[in-house]
Design an enzyme around this catalytic site. Structure first.
Site, PDB file in Angstrom:
ATOM      1  N   ASP A  34       0.833  -1.210   0.000  1.00 18.72           N
ATOM      2  CA  ASP A  34       0.000   0.000   0.000  1.00 18.72           C
ATOM      3  C   ASP A  34       0.861   1.251   0.000  1.00 18.72           C
ATOM      4  OD1 ASP A  34      -2.795  -1.042   0.365  1.00 18.72           O
ATOM      5  OD2 ASP A  34      -1.830  -1.997   2.084  1.00 18.72           O
ATOM      6  N   HIS A  65      -0.702  -1.213  -4.476  1.00 25.85           N
ATOM      7  CA  HIS A  65      -1.961  -0.462  -4.383  1.00 25.85           C
ATOM      8  C   HIS A  65      -1.607   1.012  -4.194  1.00 25.85           C
ATOM      9  CE1 HIS A  65      -5.882   0.256  -1.854  1.00 25.85           C
ATOM     10  NE2 HIS A  65      -5.874   0.960  -2.966  1.00 25.85           N
ATOM     11  N   MET A  67      -2.395   4.594  -3.565  1.00 26.94           N
ATOM     12  CA  MET A  67      -3.395   5.543  -3.054  1.00 26.94           C
ATOM     13  C   MET A  67      -2.754   6.919  -3.146  1.00 26.94           C
ATOM     14  SD  MET A  67      -4.779   3.234   0.088  1.00 26.94           S
ATOM     15  CE  MET A  67      -3.391   2.112  -0.008  1.00 26.94           C
ATOM     16  N   PHE A 142      -6.162   3.488   5.994  1.00 28.07           N
ATOM     17  CA  PHE A 142      -5.713   2.916   7.269  1.00 28.07           C
ATOM     18  C   PHE A 142      -5.993   1.415   7.294  1.00 28.07           C
ATOM     19  CE2 PHE A 142      -7.152   7.241   7.914  1.00 28.07           C
ATOM     20  CZ  PHE A 142      -6.042   7.827   8.517  1.00 28.07           C
ATOM     21  N   SER A 197      -4.181  -6.594   8.969  1.00 30.68           N
ATOM     22  CA  SER A 197      -4.134  -6.905  10.390  1.00 30.68           C
ATOM     23  C   SER A 197      -4.484  -8.367  10.666  1.00 30.68           C
ATOM     24  CB  SER A 197      -5.034  -5.945  11.182  1.00 30.68           C
ATOM     25  OG  SER A 197      -6.259  -5.770  10.537  1.00 30.68           O
TER      26      SER A 197
HETATM   27  C1  DX5 Z   1      -6.157   0.397   3.429  1.00 32.74           C
HETATM   28  C2  DX5 Z   1      -5.238  -0.485   2.655  1.00 32.74           C
HETATM   29  C3  DX5 Z   1      -5.321  -1.901   3.007  1.00 32.74           C
HETATM   30  C4  DX5 Z   1      -4.969  -2.211   4.456  1.00 32.74           C
HETATM   31  C5  DX5 Z   1      -5.826  -3.373   4.834  1.00 32.74           C
HETATM   32  O1  DX5 Z   1      -6.268   1.616   2.817  1.00 32.74           O
HETATM   33  O2  DX5 Z   1      -5.519  -0.405   1.270  1.00 32.74           O
HETATM   34  O3  DX5 Z   1      -4.580  -2.734   2.126  1.00 32.74           O
HETATM   35  O4  DX5 Z   1      -3.625  -2.549   4.666  1.00 32.74           O
HETATM   36  O5  DX5 Z   1      -5.702  -3.598   6.188  1.00 32.74           O
HETATM   37  P1  DX5 Z   1      -6.757  -4.476   6.990  1.00 32.74           P
HETATM   38  O6  DX5 Z   1      -6.785  -5.834   6.351  1.00 32.74           O
HETATM   39  O7  DX5 Z   1      -6.226  -4.488   8.372  1.00 32.74           O
HETATM   40  O8  DX5 Z   1      -8.100  -3.771   6.873  1.00 32.74           O
HETATM   41 ZN    ZN Z   2      -4.533  -1.901  -0.061  1.00 31.81          ZN
END
Ligand code: DX5
Ligand code: ZN
Length: 216
Positions: A34, A65, A67, A142, A197
């Protein structure tokens, strides 16, 4: 065969290499990475140097990913540092087709991503051009949030759209996935599942086994 893509956002960064080795030992093949810019989302995570460092030591498939605002500015950099697949948010750019083409031109797989409030119709014009659609199941930014149940309805809609067009692209879910809801996400049509997580908090290898057992 469904795919688990552990998100290293929730890993212990003191021991990042060890965290990657632990998921590898459980036969995981993808890593979800991320990248956050403090603009498209409030947080700032990590970028190319960290990805390049990981790339030197592991053969895992890197599912990046992005963002970030205007991802078209950085496609070359993420390709160079070791991406296998680059996901970008269609809300983050006015140049969706150009960005898809730029990723393809560099020989990488392409994913387009939508936030919870973006309707699935927004991805329809691009389905023939991409390898994957990432349907966010939380607001991006997050780790450790709770899955928004209505987002699984969007997964069903994307799966139906993809099937109606006779395509076989991947559908990924990301956000709030855990042992209790992963089977439901797969049943809704996701075949790639991100978990941060739920993988990296506690017993990593045991967590991976538990998730995989629920995924089919
Ligand atoms: C959030 C990220 C996710 C995040 C997922 O914006 O894109 O990839 O790491 O974390 P969990 O599985 O803990 O929701
Ligand atoms: Zn992600």
């Amino acid at each position: 065969m469904n795919i688990l893509a552990p998100s290293i956002l929730s890993a212990d960064f003191w021991n990042l290499g060890e965290a990657v080795r632990q998921v590898e030992q459980e036969k995981v093949r993808w890593l979800h990475i991320d990248v956050m810019d403090g603009m498209f989302v409030p947080s700032i995570s990590y970028g190319m140097p960290v990805i390049a460092g990981l790339r030197k030591r592991t053969e895992l498939f890197f599912d990046i990913h992005l963002m970030i605002e205007r991802p078209e500015r950085y496609i070359q950099d993420f390709a160079d540092c070791g991406a296998d697949l680059i996901n970008f948010h269609i809300e983050a750019t006015e140049q969706v087709e150009e960005t898809i083409a730029a990723i393809r031109a560099l020989g990488k797989k392409v994913g387009i991503t939508i936030k919870p409030d973006t309707p699935v119709a927004a991805v329809e014009p691009y389905l023939e051009l991409v390898d994957m659609v990432l349907v966010m199941t939380v607001e991006p930014g997050f780790g450790g949030q709770k899955l928004i149940p209505q987002c699984l309805e969007k997964v069903r809609e994307v799966r139906a759209m993809v099937a109606a067009k006779g395509l076989s692209i991947d559908i990924e879910v990301d956000g709030g996935i855990c042992a209790e809801n992963v089977a439901e996400a797969v049943a809704a049509g996701a075949n790639v599942v991100v978990a941060g997580s739920a993988v990296f908090k506690g017993d990593v290898r045991g967590n991976v086994r538990t998730l995989l057992a629920q995924m089919g």
